[in-house]
Design a protein around this motif. Sequence first.
Motif, PDB file in Angstrom:
ATOM      1  N   CYS A 199      49.666 -22.479  -5.112  1.00  0.00           N
ATOM      2  CA  CYS A 199      49.152 -21.279  -5.801  1.00  0.00           C
ATOM      3  C   CYS A 199      49.109 -21.291  -7.565  1.00  0.00           C
ATOM      4  CB  CYS A 199      49.642 -19.810  -5.370  1.00  0.00           C
ATOM      5  SG  CYS A 199      49.548 -19.469  -3.753  1.00  0.00           S
ATOM      6  N   SER A 200      50.556 -21.619  -8.028  1.00  0.00           N
ATOM      7  CA  SER A 200      50.394 -21.825  -9.511  1.00  0.00           C
ATOM      8  C   SER A 200      49.576 -22.586  -9.976  1.00  0.00           C
ATOM      9  CB  SER A 200      52.036 -22.116  -9.594  1.00  0.00           C
ATOM     10  OG  SER A 200      52.444 -23.165  -9.280  1.00  0.00           O
ATOM     11  N   LEU A 201      49.521 -23.796  -9.469  1.00  0.00           N
ATOM     12  CA  LEU A 201      48.288 -24.792  -9.936  1.00  0.00           C
ATOM     13  C   LEU A 201      47.031 -24.469  -9.818  1.00  0.00           C
ATOM     14  CD1 LEU A 201      49.825 -28.210  -8.080  1.00  0.00           C
ATOM     15  CD2 LEU A 201      50.121 -27.439 -10.482  1.00  0.00           C
ATOM     16  N   SER A 202      46.867 -23.742  -8.845  1.00  0.00           N
ATOM     17  CA  SER A 202      45.354 -23.067  -8.843  1.00  0.00           C
ATOM     18  C   SER A 202      45.269 -22.050  -9.459  1.00  0.00           C
ATOM     19  CB  SER A 202      45.077 -22.535  -7.224  1.00  0.00           C
ATOM     20  OG  SER A 202      45.075 -23.570  -6.245  1.00  0.00           O
ATOM     21  N   SER A 262      45.896 -19.455 -27.098  1.00  0.00           N
ATOM     22  CA  SER A 262      46.391 -20.210 -27.804  1.00  0.00           C
ATOM     23  C   SER A 262      47.831 -21.008 -27.447  1.00  0.00           C
ATOM     24  CB  SER A 262      46.907 -19.495 -29.157  1.00  0.00           C
ATOM     25  OG  SER A 262      47.730 -18.316 -29.024  1.00  0.00           O
ATOM     26  N   LEU A 263      48.406 -20.493 -26.647  1.00  0.00           N
ATOM     27  CA  LEU A 263      49.517 -21.026 -26.213  1.00  0.00           C
ATOM     28  C   LEU A 263      49.328 -22.289 -25.536  1.00  0.00           C
ATOM     29  CD1 LEU A 263      52.717 -20.955 -25.430  1.00  0.00           C
ATOM     30  CD2 LEU A 263      52.119 -19.692 -23.551  1.00  0.00           C
ATOM     31  N   TYR A 264      48.172 -22.308 -24.760  1.00  0.00           N
ATOM     32  CA  TYR A 264      47.857 -23.663 -23.955  1.00  0.00           C
ATOM     33  C   TYR A 264      47.189 -24.821 -25.069  1.00  0.00           C
ATOM     34  CZ  TYR A 264      44.845 -26.637 -21.046  1.00  0.00           C
ATOM     35  OH  TYR A 264      44.556 -27.708 -20.576  1.00  0.00           O
ATOM     36  N   GLU A 265      46.610 -24.025 -26.058  1.00  0.00           N
ATOM     37  CA  GLU A 265      45.979 -24.931 -26.869  1.00  0.00           C
ATOM     38  C   GLU A 265      46.918 -25.705 -27.827  1.00  0.00           C
ATOM     39  OE1 GLU A 265      43.154 -22.435 -28.824  1.00  0.00           O
ATOM     40  OE2 GLU A 265      41.652 -22.482 -27.268  1.00  0.00           O
ATOM     41  N   SER A 266      47.936 -24.906 -28.387  1.00  0.00           N
ATOM     42  CA  SER A 266      49.057 -25.687 -29.233  1.00  0.00           C
ATOM     43  C   SER A 266      49.539 -26.604 -28.275  1.00  0.00           C
ATOM     44  CB  SER A 266      49.814 -24.565 -29.595  1.00  0.00           C
ATOM     45  OG  SER A 266      50.664 -23.731 -28.579  1.00  0.00           O
ATOM     46  N   ALA A 267      50.036 -26.550 -27.108  1.00  0.00           N
ATOM     47  CA  ALA A 267      50.437 -27.396 -26.273  1.00  0.00           C
ATOM     48  C   ALA A 267      49.857 -28.641 -26.045  1.00  0.00           C
ATOM     49  CB  ALA A 267      50.987 -26.658 -24.868  1.00  0.00           C
ATOM     50  N   LYS A 268      48.419 -28.456 -26.037  1.00  0.00           N
ATOM     51  CA  LYS A 268      47.626 -29.699 -25.945  1.00  0.00           C
ATOM     52  C   LYS A 268      47.623 -30.351 -27.103  1.00  0.00           C
ATOM     53  CE  LYS A 268      45.282 -30.606 -22.736  1.00  0.00           C
ATOM     54  NZ  LYS A 268      45.504 -31.519 -21.797  1.00  0.00           N
ATOM     55  N   ASN A 291      48.753 -31.367 -18.767  1.00  0.00           N
ATOM     56  CA  ASN A 291      48.727 -30.152 -18.002  1.00  0.00           C
ATOM     57  C   ASN A 291      49.904 -29.735 -17.092  1.00  0.00           C
ATOM     58  OD1 ASN A 291      46.063 -29.433 -18.987  1.00  0.00           O
ATOM     59  ND2 ASN A 291      45.031 -30.303 -17.520  1.00  0.00           N
ATOM     60  N   LEU A 292      50.362 -31.046 -16.287  1.00  0.00           N
ATOM     61  CA  LEU A 292      51.498 -30.822 -15.469  1.00  0.00           C
ATOM     62  C   LEU A 292      52.849 -30.393 -16.296  1.00  0.00           C
ATOM     63  CD1 LEU A 292      50.881 -33.532 -12.773  1.00  0.00           C
ATOM     64  CD2 LEU A 292      50.559 -31.222 -12.349  1.00  0.00           C
ATOM     65  N   ARG A 293      52.891 -31.094 -17.320  1.00  0.00           N
ATOM     66  CA  ARG A 293      53.975 -30.894 -18.087  1.00  0.00           C
ATOM     67  C   ARG A 293      53.913 -29.355 -18.573  1.00  0.00           C
ATOM     68  NH1 ARG A 293      55.870 -34.067 -23.687  1.00  0.00           N
ATOM     69  NH2 ARG A 293      57.733 -32.844 -24.069  1.00  0.00           N
ATOM     70  N   PHE A 294      52.835 -28.789 -19.055  1.00  0.00           N
ATOM     71  CA  PHE A 294      52.557 -27.382 -19.450  1.00  0.00           C
ATOM     72  C   PHE A 294      52.898 -26.594 -18.460  1.00  0.00           C
ATOM     73  CE2 PHE A 294      49.905 -23.763 -19.890  1.00  0.00           C
ATOM     74  CZ  PHE A 294      50.438 -22.994 -21.153  1.00  0.00           C
ATOM     75  N   ILE A 295      52.670 -26.588 -17.247  1.00  0.00           N
ATOM     76  CA  ILE A 295      52.765 -25.940 -16.010  1.00  0.00           C
ATOM     77  C   ILE A 295      54.369 -25.885 -15.808  1.00  0.00           C
ATOM     78  CG2 ILE A 295      52.492 -25.708 -13.614  1.00  0.00           C
ATOM     79  CD1 ILE A 295      49.658 -26.797 -14.007  1.00  0.00           C
ATOM     80  N   PHE A 296      54.865 -27.048 -15.772  1.00  0.00           N
ATOM     81  CA  PHE A 296      56.247 -27.127 -15.103  1.00  0.00           C
ATOM     82  C   PHE A 296      57.435 -26.867 -16.318  1.00  0.00           C
ATOM     83  CE2 PHE A 296      54.113 -29.540 -11.897  1.00  0.00           C
ATOM     84  CZ  PHE A 296      54.704 -28.928 -10.852  1.00  0.00           C
ATOM     85  N   ILE A 340      56.504 -24.993 -19.395  1.00  0.00           N
ATOM     86  CA  ILE A 340      56.319 -23.942 -20.189  1.00  0.00           C
ATOM     87  C   ILE A 340      56.011 -22.716 -19.516  1.00  0.00           C
ATOM     88  CG2 ILE A 340      54.843 -22.905 -22.008  1.00  0.00           C
ATOM     89  CD1 ILE A 340      54.396 -25.517 -23.143  1.00  0.00           C
ATOM     90  N   LEU A 341      54.932 -22.569 -18.462  1.00  0.00           N
ATOM     91  CA  LEU A 341      54.584 -21.730 -17.632  1.00  0.00           C
ATOM     92  C   LEU A 341      55.442 -21.035 -16.582  1.00  0.00           C
ATOM     93  CD1 LEU A 341      50.738 -22.129 -16.539  1.00  0.00           C
ATOM     94  CD2 LEU A 341      51.628 -20.406 -18.264  1.00  0.00           C
ATOM     95  N   ILE A 342      55.820 -21.978 -15.768  1.00  0.00           N
ATOM     96  CA  ILE A 342      56.953 -21.611 -14.927  1.00  0.00           C
ATOM     97  C   ILE A 342      58.092 -20.964 -15.289  1.00  0.00           C
ATOM     98  CG2 ILE A 342      58.370 -22.709 -12.923  1.00  0.00           C
ATOM     99  CD1 ILE A 342      56.274 -24.466 -12.062  1.00  0.00           C
ATOM    100  N   PRO A 343      58.677 -21.193 -16.322  1.00  0.00           N
ATOM    101  CA  PRO A 343      60.041 -20.744 -16.785  1.00  0.00           C
ATOM    102  C   PRO A 343      59.345 -19.388 -17.361  1.00  0.00           C
ATOM    103  CG  PRO A 343      59.938 -22.680 -17.745  1.00  0.00           C
ATOM    104  CD  PRO A 343      58.656 -22.813 -16.874  1.00  0.00           C
ATOM    105  N   LEU A 344      58.258 -19.067 -17.859  1.00  0.00           N
ATOM    106  CA  LEU A 344      57.777 -17.873 -18.128  1.00  0.00           C
ATOM    107  C   LEU A 344      57.502 -16.854 -17.095  1.00  0.00           C
ATOM    108  CD1 LEU A 344      55.866 -18.813 -21.617  1.00  0.00           C
ATOM    109  CD2 LEU A 344      58.323 -17.926 -21.439  1.00  0.00           C
ATOM    110  N   THR A 345      57.050 -17.241 -15.968  1.00  0.00           N
ATOM    111  CA  THR A 345      56.746 -16.732 -14.730  1.00  0.00           C
ATOM    112  C   THR A 345      57.908 -16.310 -13.745  1.00  0.00           C
ATOM    113  OG1 THR A 345      55.739 -18.640 -13.603  1.00  0.00           O
ATOM    114  CG2 THR A 345      54.364 -17.216 -15.123  1.00  0.00           C
ATOM    115  N   LYS A 346      58.839 -16.232 -14.132  1.00  0.00           N
ATOM    116  CA  LYS A 346      60.076 -16.131 -12.960  1.00  0.00           C
ATOM    117  C   LYS A 346      59.910 -14.904 -12.229  1.00  0.00           C
ATOM    118  CE  LYS A 346      63.763 -18.762 -15.589  1.00  0.00           C
ATOM    119  NZ  LYS A 346      64.838 -18.758 -16.149  1.00  0.00           N
ATOM    120  N   SER A 347      59.330 -13.721 -12.825  1.00  0.00           N
ATOM    121  CA  SER A 347      59.269 -12.543 -12.022  1.00  0.00           C
ATOM    122  C   SER A 347      57.887 -12.809 -11.068  1.00  0.00           C
ATOM    123  CB  SER A 347      58.987 -11.324 -13.151  1.00  0.00           C
ATOM    124  OG  SER A 347      57.693 -11.688 -13.827  1.00  0.00           O
ATOM    125  N   ALA A 348      56.869 -13.374 -11.286  1.00  0.00           N
ATOM    126  CA  ALA A 348      55.883 -13.575 -10.365  1.00  0.00           C
ATOM    127  C   ALA A 348      56.212 -14.531  -9.456  1.00  0.00           C
ATOM    128  CB  ALA A 348      54.824 -14.222 -11.220  1.00  0.00           C
TER     129      ALA A 348
END
Length: 201
Positions: free
Chosen positions: A15-18, A92-98, A104-109, A111-119
């Motif tokens: 679900c996080s990847l989708s 802009s968070l995604y664009e700066s990372a790119k 993409n996978l590195r951005f997800i695991f 950057i995104l996942i540490p920021l989405t602990k509540s979800a």
Amino acid sequence: FLVAGLITFGQIISCSLSAFSFSFLKFKGKQVLFMIVMATMMIPGEATIISNYLTVSKLGWLDSYPVLIVPYLTSAMGIFLFRQFYMSFPISLYESAKMDGCSNLRFIFQILIPLTKSAIGAMAVYTFINAWNMYMWPLLVTGSSTYRTVQIGIGMLDSVDSQSITLMIAGVVMIIVPSISIFIIGQKQLIRGMFSGAVKG
């Protein structure tokens, strides 16, 4: 625990990847595809249970762990939850990372996942409790006691030949304890995750 745990882990990953694809990537037909995914939430499980059974039967998965786990490795509700959470992040968070060469996978695991602990916590609690309480599908696709889940075990305790109220109550208590424990431990994450992204400003 094995079935519920693997379903929970699988749904969080898929679900996080989708949701990442629907939130940050740009491709043709993205909105239409997302609407189709959301439309599946209106289809009751009873309407697809026969076709699903025929599919897993042809694959030879009956009475095994894959038949209990694989059909539930993703969900439209989980995709929607993560997407709404990701939409609260600036693009802009995604664009700066790119621009820094982040894949993409590195951005997800990283950057995104540490920021989405509540979800993730909300999704984990919701998915685990649903998987733990599954009854109809495991009853339909399993035939041996090796692969039958605890909910079916409670139903098997209520037999004409050996009916024991005390034994049934003990079994019910044993089954309820994990669900209540998971809910109590993760209720703050569940509430925070459900309302994240719902209110802006």
